[in-house]
Design an enzyme around this catalytic site. Structure first.
Site, PDB file in Angstrom:
ATOM      1  N   TRP A   1       0.037  -9.128   0.607  1.00 15.31           N
ATOM      2  CA  TRP A   1       1.043  -8.397  -0.168  1.00 15.31           C
ATOM      3  C   TRP A   1       1.755  -7.376   0.721  1.00 15.31           C
ATOM      4  O   TRP A   1       2.982  -7.277   0.698  1.00 15.31           O
ATOM      5  CB  TRP A   1       0.348  -7.723  -1.363  1.00 15.31           C
ATOM      6  CG  TRP A   1       1.170  -6.697  -2.057  1.00 15.31           C
ATOM      7  CD1 TRP A   1       2.191  -6.916  -2.931  1.00 15.31           C
ATOM      8  CD2 TRP A   1       1.041  -5.275  -1.935  1.00 15.31           C
ATOM      9  NE1 TRP A   1       2.705  -5.714  -3.358  1.00 15.31           N
ATOM     10  CE2 TRP A   1       2.019  -4.696  -2.766  1.00 15.31           C
ATOM     11  CE3 TRP A   1       0.197  -4.437  -1.215  1.00 15.31           C
ATOM     12  CZ2 TRP A   1       2.174  -3.313  -2.893  1.00 15.31           C
ATOM     13  CZ3 TRP A   1       0.357  -3.070  -1.339  1.00 15.31           C
ATOM     14  CH2 TRP A   1       1.338  -2.517  -2.173  1.00 15.31           C
TER      15      TRP A   1
ATOM     16  N   TYR B   1      -7.257  -0.943   0.439  1.00 15.50           N
ATOM     17  CA  TYR B   1      -6.955  -2.066   1.323  1.00 15.50           C
ATOM     18  C   TYR B   1      -6.770  -1.510   2.731  1.00 15.50           C
ATOM     19  O   TYR B   1      -6.340  -0.365   2.910  1.00 15.50           O
ATOM     20  CB  TYR B   1      -5.736  -2.886   0.872  1.00 15.50           C
ATOM     21  CG  TYR B   1      -4.487  -2.075   0.600  1.00 15.50           C
ATOM     22  CD1 TYR B   1      -3.525  -1.878   1.594  1.00 15.50           C
ATOM     23  CD2 TYR B   1      -4.248  -1.506  -0.648  1.00 15.50           C
ATOM     24  CE1 TYR B   1      -2.383  -1.142   1.364  1.00 15.50           C
ATOM     25  CE2 TYR B   1      -3.107  -0.767  -0.898  1.00 15.50           C
ATOM     26  CZ  TYR B   1      -2.182  -0.587   0.107  1.00 15.50           C
ATOM     27  OH  TYR B   1      -1.047   0.147  -0.134  1.00 15.50           O
TER      28      TYR B   1
ATOM     29  N   HIS C   1      -1.767   3.315   4.959  1.00 16.34           N
ATOM     30  CA  HIS C   1      -0.727   3.670   4.005  1.00 16.34           C
ATOM     31  C   HIS C   1      -0.960   5.096   3.523  1.00 16.34           C
ATOM     32  O   HIS C   1      -2.077   5.606   3.555  1.00 16.34           O
ATOM     33  CB  HIS C   1      -0.699   2.688   2.824  1.00 16.34           C
ATOM     34  CG  HIS C   1      -1.992   2.593   2.073  1.00 16.34           C
ATOM     35  ND1 HIS C   1      -3.095   1.902   2.556  1.00 16.34           N
ATOM     36  CD2 HIS C   1      -2.361   3.093   0.876  1.00 16.34           C
ATOM     37  CE1 HIS C   1      -4.080   1.982   1.670  1.00 16.34           C
ATOM     38  NE2 HIS C   1      -3.663   2.710   0.637  1.00 16.34           N
ATOM     39  N   VAL C   2       0.127   5.733   3.115  1.00 19.79           N
ATOM     40  CA  VAL C   2       0.087   7.119   2.643  1.00 19.79           C
ATOM     41  C   VAL C   2       0.625   7.150   1.216  1.00 19.79           C
ATOM     42  O   VAL C   2       1.673   6.572   0.924  1.00 19.79           O
ATOM     43  CB  VAL C   2       0.923   8.048   3.552  1.00 19.79           C
ATOM     44  CG1 VAL C   2       0.933   9.470   3.014  1.00 19.79           C
ATOM     45  CG2 VAL C   2       0.396   8.013   4.990  1.00 19.79           C
TER      46      VAL C   2
ATOM     47  N   LYS D   1       1.655   1.386 -10.113  1.00 19.54           N
ATOM     48  CA  LYS D   1       1.177   2.259 -11.190  1.00 19.54           C
ATOM     49  C   LYS D   1       2.313   3.073 -11.804  1.00 19.54           C
ATOM     50  O   LYS D   1       2.149   3.666 -12.860  1.00 19.54           O
ATOM     51  CB  LYS D   1       0.101   3.209 -10.672  1.00 19.54           C
ATOM     52  CG  LYS D   1      -1.157   2.537 -10.196  1.00 19.54           C
ATOM     53  CD  LYS D   1      -2.107   3.564  -9.602  1.00 19.54           C
ATOM     54  CE  LYS D   1      -3.187   2.934  -8.795  1.00 19.54           C
ATOM     55  NZ  LYS D   1      -2.737   2.430  -7.494  1.00 19.54           N
TER      56      LYS D   1
END
Length: 164
Positions: free
Chosen positions: A2, A100, A104-105, A34
């Site tokens: 993804w 995952y 990422h932030v 979300k």
């Protein structure tokens, strides 16, 4: 996959809020699933780094400070321009353990009680930058406390190893 589909613009290219295309110090900023993007009270975005060699907080060293500073500076500016939310009203953080393993932030509205903002999971980006500026190997050396849900495979592995 993804994440790679987003980075390669095979999916969700129309959802990208901002991109710095630099392969070393760049990232894309996209809305998290979300967030329905209808109200700003629960604003939730994710900055996905272009680099594929960074899996989590543990991989970061002072070498990555330009990347992290870009995410902070450019991400806040993109949110201000697109949504009118100033950087002072955002919480930027990384999870450890992440859900995952591609660095990422998280960007969330400061007033939003987002899942995973508890102290034993969230590490504020500003603190990460400061820690790495003081000690390049900070996250390789430091013990990091984290919580696990009862149904997580990692917890089962710790239990099997007699570590919990």
């Amino acid at each position: 996959q993804w994440v790679y589909n987003i980075l390669e613009k095979k999916a969700e290219a129309d959802r990208i809020i901002h991109e710095n295309p630099d392969p070393c110090d760049g990232f894309v900023l996209v809305p998290d699933f979300k967030w329905n993007q209808n109200q700003l009270d629960d604003l939730y975005l994710i900055a996905l780094v272009h680099r594929r060699d960074l899996k989590s907080l543990r991989d970061l060293t002072a070498e990555h400070l330009p990347l992290l500073r870009n995410i902070s500076r450019e991400g806040k500016e993109a949110v201000r321009k697109r949504f009118g939310v100033p950087g002072s009203q955002l919480r930027l953080y990384l999870h450890y353990q992440p859900s995952y393993y591609h660095l990422h932030v998280h960007f969330t509205a400061l007033g939003y009680d987002a899942p995973g903002i508890a102290a034993e999971r969230a590490h504020l980006l500003a603190d990460v930058i400061d820690n790495l500026a003081m000690d390049s190997a900070y996250y390789q050396k430091r013990a990091l406390t984290f919580a696990l849900r009862a149904d997580e495979l990692l917890l089962k592995k710790f239990q099997e190893a007699g570590r919990v």
